[in-house]
Motif scaffolding. Structure first.
Motif, short mmCIF file in Angstrom:
data_model
loop_
_atom_site.label_atom_id
_atom_site.label_comp_id
_atom_site.label_asym_id
_atom_site.label_seq_id
_atom_site.Cartn_x
_atom_site.Cartn_y
_atom_site.Cartn_z
N LEU A 1 0.48 -1.24 -0.14
CA LEU A 1 0.49 -0.06 0.01
C LEU A 1 0.62 1.00 0.43
CD1 LEU A 1 -3.07 -1.14 2.94
CD2 LEU A 1 -2.37 -1.17 0.61
N GLN A 2 2.05 0.58 0.87
CA GLN A 2 3.11 2.74 0.89
C GLN A 2 4.41 2.10 1.67
OE1 GLN A 2 1.38 4.96 4.07
NE2 GLN A 2 2.78 6.47 3.89
N VAL A 3 5.31 2.31 0.85
CA VAL A 3 6.86 2.47 1.01
C VAL A 3 6.76 3.84 2.62
CG1 VAL A 3 9.07 1.65 0.90
CG2 VAL A 3 7.24 1.48 -0.82
N ARG A 4 7.43 3.61 3.42
CA ARG A 4 8.43 4.36 4.02
C ARG A 4 9.64 4.39 4.18
NH1 ARG A 4 3.90 5.97 6.63
NH2 ARG A 4 5.10 8.24 8.00
N LYS B 1 19.06 1.31 11.43
CA LYS B 1 19.80 2.18 10.89
C LYS B 1 18.50 2.89 9.90
CE LYS B 1 20.45 -1.71 7.84
NZ LYS B 1 21.03 -2.73 7.30
N ALA B 2 18.52 3.79 8.99
CA ALA B 2 18.11 3.97 8.03
C ALA B 2 17.65 2.74 7.45
CB ALA B 2 18.38 5.06 7.24
N SER B 3 16.12 2.92 7.15
CA SER B 3 15.69 1.68 6.70
C SER B 3 14.32 2.17 5.82
CB SER B 3 14.73 0.84 7.89
OG SER B 3 15.66 0.64 9.26
N ARG B 4 13.74 1.26 5.30
CA ARG B 4 12.72 0.86 5.19
C ARG B 4 11.53 0.41 4.88
NH1 ARG B 4 12.95 0.45 -0.69
NH2 ARG B 4 11.95 2.61 -1.57
N ILE B 5 10.65 0.68 5.03
CA ILE B 5 9.58 -0.07 5.46
C ILE B 5 7.69 -0.43 4.01
CG2 ILE B 5 7.83 -0.39 6.95
CD1 ILE B 5 9.94 -0.90 8.62
N ALA B 6 7.93 -1.25 4.23
CA ALA B 6 6.64 -2.03 3.36
C ALA B 6 5.06 -2.34 3.89
CB ALA B 6 6.85 -2.83 1.94
N VAL B 7 4.43 -1.40 3.46
CA VAL B 7 2.82 -1.49 5.17
C VAL B 7 2.11 -2.37 3.86
CG1 VAL B 7 0.69 -0.74 6.43
CG2 VAL B 7 2.79 0.13 6.18
N ILE B 8 1.22 -3.16 3.76
CA ILE B 8 -0.16 -4.02 3.43
C ILE B 8 -1.36 -4.34 4.06
CG2 ILE B 8 1.87 -5.74 1.99
CD1 ILE B 8 1.17 -8.28 3.68
N GLY B 9 -1.88 -4.56 3.31
CA GLY B 9 -3.46 -4.27 4.13
C GLY B 9 -4.24 -5.77 4.52
N VAL B 10 -2.75 -6.14 5.21
CA VAL B 10 -2.79 -8.19 5.54
C VAL B 10 -3.12 -8.08 7.11
CG1 VAL B 10 -2.70 -10.35 6.26
CG2 VAL B 10 -2.88 -9.40 3.04
N GLY B 11 -3.25 -7.63 8.71
CA GLY B 11 -3.46 -7.78 9.29
C GLY B 11 -3.97 -9.31 10.32
N TYR B 12 -4.38 -9.56 11.54
CA TYR B 12 -4.50 -10.07 12.26
C TYR B 12 -6.61 -10.84 11.86
CZ TYR B 12 -5.96 -7.05 16.55
OH TYR B 12 -6.18 -5.73 16.62
N ALA B 13 -7.44 -9.46 11.54
CA ALA B 13 -8.47 -9.80 11.39
C ALA B 13 -9.09 -10.85 10.43
CB ALA B 13 -9.23 -8.28 11.24
N ASP B 14 -7.89 -10.61 9.03
CA ASP B 14 -7.35 -11.36 8.16
C ASP B 14 -7.27 -12.65 8.36
OD1 ASP B 14 -8.05 -9.53 6.39
OD2 ASP B 14 -6.49 -8.86 6.70
N GLY B 15 -6.94 -13.17 9.76
CA GLY B 15 -6.57 -13.92 10.44
C GLY B 15 -5.09 -14.66 10.14
N TYR B 16 -4.82 -14.02 9.73
CA TYR B 16 -2.98 -13.27 9.62
C TYR B 16 -2.27 -12.57 11.49
CZ TYR B 16 1.65 -13.42 8.97
OH TYR B 16 3.18 -13.62 8.14
N GLU C 1 15.65 -0.17 -3.57
CA GLU C 1 13.66 0.55 -4.01
C GLU C 1 13.53 0.40 -4.70
OE1 GLU C 1 15.43 4.81 -2.95
OE2 GLU C 1 13.12 5.59 -4.30
N ARG C 2 13.73 0.35 -6.27
CA ARG C 2 13.29 0.03 -7.20
C ARG C 2 12.36 -1.57 -7.52
NH1 ARG C 2 16.66 -3.57 -10.03
NH2 ARG C 2 18.72 -3.12 -9.73
N ALA C 3 12.78 -2.80 -6.14
CA ALA C 3 11.88 -3.65 -5.85
C ALA C 3 10.91 -3.70 -5.38
CB ALA C 3 13.10 -4.31 -5.43
N VAL C 4 10.38 -2.70 -4.89
CA VAL C 4 9.81 -2.32 -3.63
C VAL C 4 8.33 -0.87 -3.59
CG1 VAL C 4 8.71 -3.10 -0.94
CG2 VAL C 4 10.42 -3.80 -1.93
N GLN C 5 7.71 -0.90 -4.53
CA GLN C 5 6.96 0.06 -4.88
C GLN C 5 5.25 -0.66 -4.22
OE1 GLN C 5 7.16 1.41 -8.33
NE2 GLN C 5 10.17 1.41 -8.48
N ARG C 6 4.79 1.03 -4.69
CA ARG C 6 3.31 0.71 -4.44
C ARG C 6 2.75 -0.45 -5.59
NH1 ARG C 6 -1.30 2.70 -2.64
NH2 ARG C 6 -2.87 2.81 -4.01
#
Ligand SMILES: *Cc1c(COP(=O)(O)O)cnc(C)c1O
Length: 389
Positions: A264-267, A285-300, A342-347
């Motif tokens: 959904l978003q990379v920060r 250290k300086a890091s990149r985080i990708a966020v996806i729309g799956v959580g414990y309400a999806d049984g994860y 960077e180019r490997a992980v995008q919205r």
């Protein structure tokens, strides 16, 4: 290059059946490979031959969707299905009008007519259940049959061995109404567990008393315990869906499930920034985080959360293992993608939560559970596709 990996499209097969949320609206896509499911059924059939192989499709086909699973297994030649309750029996009957359907939980009081109407069979697991069923049969004249479950050591459902022995004179009667005698292993996934042999021997003694009635003992793992466990009918569930029935060695089954979610978003984070509820994860250290729309309400499960990047679950991005970062939320989770270009992980980049080299058993381990629970937890919000590979 952005990785927009999509599951294989079916070639000469009809368009995949879909279920759940719409593809473009869902947080994740769950793909169920019906060809692999049928291949797994064949593998188990071959191992069990000349004994027949039923399929356990309880818990909504181990979370994969009861109807498409039953339909695919019918195509593979399966004629006997086990479900947990009447609701599932109704769904199985709707797609399998001629199959034998057994209800593992037995008949709740007063539900005899529903069994007769659906032409499905209860698994009777106590003398009280048997008496209630007998009364219904006597009153209604229904002669569709029932299974008798005998407990040989798991101490869950089932008549005691003494109770079963006391019933044997009844089996001499012409119309005893029992179409299956069954028992269930407690420790079959541990091949050398002493309980297995004890249960096999106890059930063998019972089979002698119940001669002439189909007998069934083995679940998925039981099929791999040798000929003594096979009896007349085996009842695999988990192995059909790709769970390893022999956890101590190589998985003989094919994977059936793939779960992928678009980013959904990379920060970008600076050293010392923290991620998620409770601020349990801190960027070393300086890091990149990708966020996806799956959580414990999806049984994860939230048990997969990772405070240190070492424990907890991970996902795959273009085959690279990426740890989760911080606590899994209800509808979201964060992934540490610092190691990827960077180019490997995008919205829109697809992240693999289950599939490729990441099996349901692997995911289960990171949650502290078993593959069965990973499957039966699969969320209702995913877009689901059933395809032929
Ligand atoms: C669930 C179940 C099975 C199938 O077990 P798996 O380990 O999934 O193969 C077989 N028999 C009974 C009684 C069950 O409850």
């Amino acid at each position: 290059m952005t990785i927009q990996e999509k599951p294989p499209e079916p070639h000469d097969a009809p368009l995949p059946q879909t279920a759940g949320a719409r593809a473009e609206e869902a947080g994740a896509v769950l793909d169920v490979d019906l060809t692999a499911l049928r291949a797994n059924y064949d593998i188990l059939c071959r191992r069990a031959l000349p004994v027949d192989t039923a399929a356990v499709v309880k818990a909504d086909g181990y979370g994969l969707g009861l109807e498409p699973i039953v339909q695919a297994l019918l195509k593979a030649g399966c004629k006997v299905f086990f479900v947990a309750d009447l609701g599932e029996a109704r769904r199985a009957r709707a797609v399998a009008p001629d199959a034998d359907v057994y209800v593992l939980g037995g008949p709740p009081p007063g539900t005899g007519p529903a069994f007769a109407e659906l032409r499905v069979r209860p698994v009777l697991s106590s003398l009280i259940m048997l008496a209630e069923w007998d009364r219904f049969v006597a009153d209604s004249g229904w002669d569709g049959g029932a299974a008798l479950q005998i407990d040989t050591g798991i101490n869950r459902l089932g008549l005691t061995i003494d109770e079963a022995v006391a019933l044997t004179p009844r089996i001499q009667l012409q119309k005893h109404g029992i179409t299956l005698v069954m028992s269930h292993f407690a420790c079959a996934e541990t091949a050398n567990h002493p309980a297995n042999d004890k249960q096999i021997r106890a059930f063998r003694d019972l089979r002698v008393l119940f001669r002439g009635i189909t007998a069934s003992l083995a679940n998925s793992s039981g099929i791999f315990l040798g000929d003594g466990a096979l009896c007349d009918l085996v009842r695999p569930g988990a192995a059909l869906y790709g769970v390893n029935p022999t956890p101590a060695s190589h998985n003989p089954m094919r994977p059936v499930v793939t779960l992928r979610a678009p980013v959904l978003q990379v920060r970008d984070l600076a050293r010392g920034d923290q991620v998620g509820y409770g601020a349990t994860w801190t960027a070393a250290k300086a890091s990149r985080i990708a966020v996806i729309g799956v959580g414990y309400a999806d049984g994860y499960h939230r048990f997969g959360s990772s405070a240190d990047g070492k424990t907890g679950a991970h996902v795959l991005i273009d085959g690279t293992r990426c740890p989760l970062a911080g606590r899994i939320s209800m509808d979201l989770m964060a992934i540490d993608v610092t190691g990827l270009p960077e180019r490997a992980v995008q919205r829109g980049t697809y992240v693999t939560l289950i599939g490729d080299k990441l099996t349901v058993d692997d995911v289960a381990k990171t949650w502290g559970t078993i593959g069965y629970e990973v499957l039966t937890s699969l969320g209702g919000r995913y877009h689901r596709r059933y395809y032929e590979s």
